[in-house]
Design a protein around this motif. Sequence first.
Motif, short mmCIF file in Angstrom:
data_model
loop_
_atom_site.label_atom_id
_atom_site.label_comp_id
_atom_site.label_asym_id
_atom_site.label_seq_id
_atom_site.Cartn_x
_atom_site.Cartn_y
_atom_site.Cartn_z
N UNK A 179 0.68 -1.51 0.08
CA UNK A 179 0.09 -0.05 -0.18
C UNK A 179 1.07 1.28 -0.26
N UNK A 180 0.36 2.21 -0.41
CA UNK A 180 1.20 3.47 -0.58
C UNK A 180 1.88 3.99 1.08
N UNK A 181 1.11 3.24 2.15
CA UNK A 181 1.09 3.79 3.21
C UNK A 181 2.54 3.79 4.06
N UNK A 182 3.54 2.24 3.21
CA UNK A 182 4.31 1.90 3.27
C UNK A 182 5.65 2.70 3.31
N UNK A 183 5.00 3.31 1.75
CA UNK A 183 5.67 4.59 1.91
C UNK A 183 6.09 6.24 2.29
N UNK A 184 4.60 6.25 2.97
CA UNK A 184 4.11 7.49 3.09
C UNK A 184 5.00 7.69 4.19
N UNK A 185 5.64 8.86 4.36
CA UNK A 185 6.45 9.61 5.38
C UNK A 185 5.50 9.48 6.61
N UNK A 186 6.40 9.31 7.82
CA UNK A 186 5.42 9.54 8.59
C UNK A 186 3.85 8.66 9.57
N UNK A 187 4.28 8.03 8.54
CA UNK A 187 2.70 7.02 8.40
C UNK A 187 2.92 6.19 9.56
N UNK A 188 3.85 5.69 10.51
CA UNK A 188 4.27 4.88 11.99
C UNK A 188 4.24 5.63 12.67
N UNK A 189 3.85 6.29 13.55
CA UNK A 189 3.40 6.75 14.95
C UNK A 189 3.89 5.92 15.78
N UNK A 190 4.94 6.66 16.64
CA UNK A 190 5.31 6.34 18.10
C UNK A 190 4.42 5.83 18.46
N UNK A 191 3.25 6.09 18.24
CA UNK A 191 2.43 5.04 19.58
C UNK A 191 2.02 3.77 19.20
N UNK A 192 2.27 3.88 17.76
CA UNK A 192 2.29 2.38 16.77
C UNK A 192 3.06 2.06 17.47
#
Length: 533
Positions: free
Chosen positions: A378-391
């Motif tokens: 998914x494009x999300x894997x390449x999206x900067x900042x898509x994984x938050x520290x909360x995750x």
Amino acid sequence: MSLEEIDDIQERRAIERTLAQFDISQETIQKGVAYFIKQMEEGLSNETYSNDFLPMIPSFITHIPDGSETGLSLAADLGGTNFRICSVNLNGDHTFDMEQFKRKVDTTLMNGEDATSEEFFAYLARQVRYFLNKHHKFYLEKSESDLSKNPIKMSFTFSFPINQTSIDKGTLIRWTKGYNIPDAVGKDVVTLFQYALDEAKLPVKIVAITNDTVGTLLANSYSTLTQSKTVLGAIFGTGTNGAYPEKLENIKKLDPKIRAHLESKGVKDMIINTEWGSFDNKLEFLPTTIYDETVDSETSNAGVHLFEKRISGMFLGEIVRLVILDLHRRKLILNNYELGEDTLKNMSGGGSIRKSDSSTTLISLTNYPRRPNTKRFSHLVYTEWSLSTENLSRIQVDDSTELSVTELVLEEALHINTTYLDRLIIKKVTNAVSQRAALLASIAIAAVVLKTGRTGLTLSDDGQLVQTKHNDEIVEVGVDGAVVEFYPGFRKTIIKGLKLTQLGEQYSSKIEIVIAKDGSGVGAALCTKSYIE
Ligand code: ADP
Ligand code: MG
């Protein structure tokens, strides 16, 4: 759960080497403490700001609360993620009553292409109106002439680097934490905000500009019921920073007239906002991986605040995302996903193609054959900042046998399906990145404690521990921010890190790390009472 579960020895080694890039040795930690103190000292002497040392900004706050303070005041707090407004009524017995309101700042106002300071501060003023209308309507109903004579005092917690010249004047040095409103740089943000409040006809006067770390220090001093002194207020939220009381005589850059005035009033200390986010901007000491370099290149303040970019909430998730992409590119995880066109484009732009060291073999991306039976990311894997520290927090705490929470988090945040081994490795990455963050945090804490000499210990010029006086006192470090409050094990690892510093087991046990709940708000309210005019 261990990497032993990976059958292929070569692959296991490659993963171990990637994880090892986040290790910090005890020697490095101790070198860091000594260098940190040096950067603090230079920052206290040099008036003009430079990348060679810490900013060490005088806060003009000279009174440390003791819990007896009373009265109502307002506090507005612009952190990184949220804008908070609160009214605090201090009861004078270490307790307080508080009303508060918070709103996530609209990104177009914060860093949009046409972002202007006028619109931004008008937006903040509208939030203040909303808050008063909800909780203190009385003030909005009083006649204008009454109020101009007797406005409510507000302190403005503005957690970005400013050049502060008095209690209520601070010009913005630069934006950090994703903000970018170019026309505000170099201007006094109190004037900008006050103008917006006046335009909105609000009965509010900003009397102090301060920083969340200063607030945290004051709040902990007000609230603590123990005899222990608070030596430091520190933030680990979107960003990271610390503030501590320094002897006036050590603040060499302070205007001699101001110093003489304060001394004549019996003042001995002033709180210094270290702005430690920009410790070691020249990278003389900080451990650096290709992932750190890439994160830095993605930010609007590339090249500065490099300490912060290895520690705080805004960045940890992004570091992990980049490691995930890199491991995938090296065929070490997520092998049921293809190396699509997107991978080529995105990874070559950010700089993480470069070899970090000769032991890490990065595969060549040209002419790379497609893997059979693979899916596209998914494009999300390449999206900067898509994984938050909360995750990351949720991954860190997952101890289920199948790592099913991790599975869910990765599915939700990045839309990827993972195998157990993928998850195991990603969890190790999360652990490595957050461990490094907390250990770096302990360097800053140990350095400030040693600089103040408050535990009866200092460091000599050659980095040796020197006992200056016998001292059995416990000192408190007040901390605030979602990372230190919620990230599983973060505080524990800081404590472990303190033991590895020059303070060792024996002396680090005298430091107590206390969560200063609601610190920024209460502390900011205390600022309206903690200066000398
Ligand atoms: P601010 O710095 O704006 O005052 P916070 O102290 O709330 O805000 O910190 C926000 C940062 O903390 C964000 O980067 C967010 O990803 C991170 N964060 C929020 N909740 C958690 C959590 N449970 N665990 C770890 N990090 C978190
Ligand atoms: Mg905050």
